[in-house]
Design a protein around this motif. Structure first.
Motif, PDB file in Angstrom:
ATOM      1  N   ALA A 105       1.161  -1.720   0.208  1.00  0.00           N
ATOM      2  CA  ALA A 105      -0.054  -0.080   0.254  1.00  0.00           C
ATOM      3  C   ALA A 105       0.828   1.159   0.341  1.00  0.00           C
ATOM      4  O   ALA A 105       0.842   1.722  -0.725  1.00  0.00           O
ATOM      5  CB  ALA A 105      -0.928  -0.099   1.241  1.00  0.00           C
ATOM      6  N   ILE A 106       2.021   1.419   0.956  1.00  0.00           N
ATOM      7  CA  ILE A 106       2.722   2.596   0.490  1.00  0.00           C
ATOM      8  C   ILE A 106       3.425   3.017  -0.757  1.00  0.00           C
ATOM      9  O   ILE A 106       3.653   4.028  -0.935  1.00  0.00           O
ATOM     10  CB  ILE A 106       4.064   2.188   1.718  1.00  0.00           C
ATOM     11  N   GLU A 109       0.338   4.254  -2.750  1.00  0.00           N
ATOM     12  CA  GLU A 109      -0.396   5.542  -1.863  1.00  0.00           C
ATOM     13  C   GLU A 109       0.616   6.122  -2.872  1.00  0.00           C
ATOM     14  O   GLU A 109       0.580   7.794  -3.086  1.00  0.00           O
ATOM     15  CB  GLU A 109      -0.566   5.126  -0.753  1.00  0.00           C
ATOM     16  N   ARG A 113       0.062   9.988  -4.782  1.00  0.00           N
ATOM     17  CA  ARG A 113       0.278  11.080  -4.358  1.00  0.00           C
ATOM     18  C   ARG A 113       1.256  11.883  -5.448  1.00  0.00           C
ATOM     19  O   ARG A 113       1.200  13.290  -5.505  1.00  0.00           O
ATOM     20  CB  ARG A 113       0.459  10.686  -2.531  1.00  0.00           C
ATOM     21  N   PHE A 273      17.014  -1.462  12.191  1.00  0.00           N
ATOM     22  CA  PHE A 273      15.989  -0.383  13.021  1.00  0.00           C
ATOM     23  C   PHE A 273      16.102  -0.662  14.220  1.00  0.00           C
ATOM     24  O   PHE A 273      17.056   0.901  14.724  1.00  0.00           O
ATOM     25  CB  PHE A 273      14.600  -1.357  12.755  1.00  0.00           C
ATOM     26  N   LEU A 278      17.753   3.334  10.824  1.00  0.00           N
ATOM     27  CA  LEU A 278      17.292   3.039   9.568  1.00  0.00           C
ATOM     28  C   LEU A 278      16.082   2.357   9.091  1.00  0.00           C
ATOM     29  O   LEU A 278      15.991   1.255   9.961  1.00  0.00           O
ATOM     30  CB  LEU A 278      18.205   2.634   8.807  1.00  0.00           C
ATOM     31  N   VAL A 279      15.627   3.038   8.085  1.00  0.00           N
ATOM     32  CA  VAL A 279      14.098   2.038   7.642  1.00  0.00           C
ATOM     33  C   VAL A 279      14.262   1.186   6.652  1.00  0.00           C
ATOM     34  O   VAL A 279      14.612   2.098   5.019  1.00  0.00           O
ATOM     35  CB  VAL A 279      12.499   2.618   7.731  1.00  0.00           C
ATOM     36  N   GLY A 310      13.072   1.456   1.228  1.00  0.00           N
ATOM     37  CA  GLY A 310      13.111   1.736   2.580  1.00  0.00           C
ATOM     38  C   GLY A 310      11.328   1.770   2.596  1.00  0.00           C
ATOM     39  O   GLY A 310      10.393   2.307   3.660  1.00  0.00           O
ATOM     40  N   ASN A 311      10.710   1.657   1.000  1.00  0.00           N
ATOM     41  CA  ASN A 311       9.575   1.480   1.375  1.00  0.00           C
ATOM     42  C   ASN A 311       9.195   0.040   2.047  1.00  0.00           C
ATOM     43  O   ASN A 311       8.396  -0.705   1.285  1.00  0.00           O
ATOM     44  CB  ASN A 311       8.964   1.821  -0.206  1.00  0.00           C
ATOM     45  N   ILE A 312       8.316   0.286   2.917  1.00  0.00           N
ATOM     46  CA  ILE A 312       7.601  -0.893   3.962  1.00  0.00           C
ATOM     47  C   ILE A 312       6.797  -0.729   4.414  1.00  0.00           C
ATOM     48  O   ILE A 312       6.507  -0.126   5.256  1.00  0.00           O
ATOM     49  CB  ILE A 312       8.746  -2.012   4.202  1.00  0.00           C
ATOM     50  N   ASP A 313       5.519  -1.878   4.403  1.00  0.00           N
ATOM     51  CA  ASP A 313       5.031  -1.798   5.023  1.00  0.00           C
ATOM     52  C   ASP A 313       4.566  -1.681   6.493  1.00  0.00           C
ATOM     53  O   ASP A 313       5.505  -2.811   7.072  1.00  0.00           O
ATOM     54  CB  ASP A 313       3.241  -2.010   4.807  1.00  0.00           C
ATOM     55  N   SER A 314       4.026  -0.855   7.613  1.00  0.00           N
ATOM     56  CA  SER A 314       3.543  -0.684   8.843  1.00  0.00           C
ATOM     57  C   SER A 314       3.662  -2.056   9.309  1.00  0.00           C
ATOM     58  O   SER A 314       4.633  -2.613   9.912  1.00  0.00           O
ATOM     59  CB  SER A 314       3.319   0.350   9.644  1.00  0.00           C
ATOM     60  N   PHE A 317       6.202  -4.761   8.676  1.00  0.00           N
ATOM     61  CA  PHE A 317       7.856  -4.009   9.587  1.00  0.00           C
ATOM     62  C   PHE A 317       7.345  -4.082  11.296  1.00  0.00           C
ATOM     63  O   PHE A 317       8.333  -4.755  11.435  1.00  0.00           O
ATOM     64  CB  PHE A 317       8.068  -2.568   9.065  1.00  0.00           C
ATOM     65  N   SER A 318       6.338  -4.252  11.304  1.00  0.00           N
ATOM     66  CA  SER A 318       6.104  -4.607  13.373  1.00  0.00           C
ATOM     67  C   SER A 318       6.611  -5.960  13.061  1.00  0.00           C
ATOM     68  O   SER A 318       7.381  -6.491  14.183  1.00  0.00           O
ATOM     69  CB  SER A 318       4.958  -4.209  13.452  1.00  0.00           C
ATOM     70  N   LEU A 321       9.700  -6.902  13.562  1.00  0.00           N
ATOM     71  CA  LEU A 321      10.966  -6.444  15.209  1.00  0.00           C
ATOM     72  C   LEU A 321      10.104  -7.968  16.110  1.00  0.00           C
ATOM     73  O   LEU A 321      10.928  -8.038  17.017  1.00  0.00           O
ATOM     74  CB  LEU A 321      10.436  -5.191  15.162  1.00  0.00           C
TER      75      LEU A 321
END
Lengths: 327, 327
Positions: A105-106, A109, A113, A273, A278-279, A310-314, A317-318, A321
């Protein structure tokens, strides 16, 4: 048909003051853990969060006025999409992007944009090549390939040129450079730049385990097409065969190909992270994953790695982690 | 008792080649959203993930041989702890750190990994000052204050000096600089450096809404002590009164103080993840939060913000991304 260091230097002139000259970063903890000197080129800090802007702008800025008036079309899971969209926005061109409906999605979007028109397609049932060709036929738009194009490769190569220049400013020549490898455009640009600056520096491409078409092509001595049974989290590296042009370069200039597992990728994202702050997205982190997992003996060596995006959906990413809380 | 630009320049010489000269970053998206030119100084990319290493190394490197032999003691919720521990490791000193038992795990583990001895205490029932004084009495260790110390302030000021030098290299003088403010050490160093380089640049300190002791002290015209009824996620900014020395500097040099809410902080962490690709901790992100929430009119202005640290536990980070999925 190939490119050389001069093409990359010309691309660097076109990108001067337009692309971000991303810094070179270091981590005492990473160096200590690997007993090596590691320089990090964080292209996640580039415009649109990935190196792809470099190639896209280098290509689009050279279109003729007539071509510019007709606009551009591209297909991409996300980073090339955003790179083309942002370059088109800066150059005031129309851009249509053909994206898979399962793109993060990131990335979707981000592309929207930037003012691009998005045409979604189904990876399983539709051909992005056909859809793009249709759009090009109907509108006269110029198709901007994601990697198999001299100007695209030369643009991506500016990342490698910067690495060599920035390390030279530190009185340093790297023993090796590791870059992610999907279609092979970034790697072809980087290997051309790096070997052009110093023939003795080794260059490695890193792939996801299940998308190891470059590794297998090198084994076979020719381009092979793979038919992956398993998915990869590295949405940016899902090519199933090397590009024709990129392979003609990478088969000569790349010293070897390394492969990392899905777990290696998630672990490296969590490492970036926690210790690099860095993301980094899955496809962008594979070079870091390779050295963290000792896929290459770098003890005592000076190494540069590219974190390509670094375009990863949250949520994704979570999840990394959570899976690797102490990377 | 005060410091001036020359003290910071001397600190910069001590830190040269030891601290990381963190880059200046920009984001087209951030500039567009705020209609301003924003330069980001990411101290999350500094050793130990926060600016605190600067002051700690500047202090410890000036100890006498006799003091060095006795080691150092410090109290801190985490970043000063790690800064002192890493400086001590580089200088081969013993370090004991007094930390609250509720400090983020990432900061506790980071401090331990750097070889420091950790003495945990209970924020509610024990006094860190007394514990530290006891240790100093028993071992002869030198107490290293977190902020109210000339050498610490001068060391943190190198961050501000670098901002001015790095922007000058871009032919740019910032209209204003925003920095987080806890005990006021970073802000005192930065305001001294910034005003020393260009008296016309405005300097702002940013605090969490419920820990607004600097804001209230400015209103009152003297140092006040607050008694917060509510907690803050900004564990690095939980000072309840300005330092004596830091306030003597900040009351003169800081143009104003801004306050951000807990939600503003979580939103800014998610923004930095999504658009800057940086991991920033709650206390480190308040300057970004302030401009994202229009706490200051920066339309058309050139602004530098300090992201002062990135040591945040993964659960807290993921929670921010979940709360603000589209920052």
């Amino acid at each position: 048909m190939t490119i050389n260091l001069e093409d990359i230097q010309l691309a660097a002139q076109r990108l001067d003051g337009v692309a971000i000259r991303t810094p070179i970063l270091t981590s005492a903890l990473l160096n200590e853990r690997l007993n090596a000197t590691v320089y990090i080129k964080p292209e996640c800090l580039q415009h649109i969060g990935a190196f792809k802007f470099r190639g896209a702008y280098n290509r689009l800025s050279q279109l003729s006025p007539a071509e510019k008036a007709r606009g551009v079309v591209a297909f991409s899971s996300g980073n090339h999409a955003q790179g083309v969209a942002y370059a088109a926005q800066l150059l005031k061109l129309d851009a249509t992007i053909v994206m898979p409906s399962d793109a993060p999605a990131i990335k979707r979007e981000g592309t929207a944009r930037l003012g691009a028109t998005i045409r979604l397609y189904d990876r399983e049932t539709e051909s992005r090549e056909e859809i793009s060709a249709d759009i090009a036929r109907q509108t006269g738009a110029v198709l901007v390939p994601a990697f198999d194009d001299e100007d695209i490769i030369a643009g991506q190569g500016t990342c490698g040129l910067e690495i060599m220049q920035q390390l030279q400013a530190l009185d340093c020549v790297p023993d090796c450079v590791l870059s992610p490898c999907g279609g092979g455009g970034l790697l072809a640009g980087i290997s051309t730049a790096v070997k052009g600056c110093n023939a003795g520096t080794k260059v490695y491409g890193v792939e996801p385990q299940h998308y190891d078409d470059h590794y297998l092509s090198k084994q076979a001595g020719e381009r092979v097409k793979i038919h992956p049974q398993l998915k990869t989290v590295c949405d940016a590296l899902m090519a199933t065969t090397p590009g024709e042009l990129t392979w003609s370069i990478n088969s000569k200039l790349v010293d070897d190909f390394l492969r990392v597992s899905e777990d290696d990728v998630a672990h490296a994202i969590s490492f970036a992270f926690r210790y690099l702050k860095l993301v980094v997205e899955p496809g962008g982190v594979v070079a870091l994953a390779a050295i963290l997992q000792n896929k290459l003996n770098i003890t005592g060596k000076t190494v540069a790695i590219v974190l390509s995006g670094g375009n990863i959906d949250s949520q994704s990413f979570s999840k990394c982690l959570e899976e690797f809380p102490s990377p």
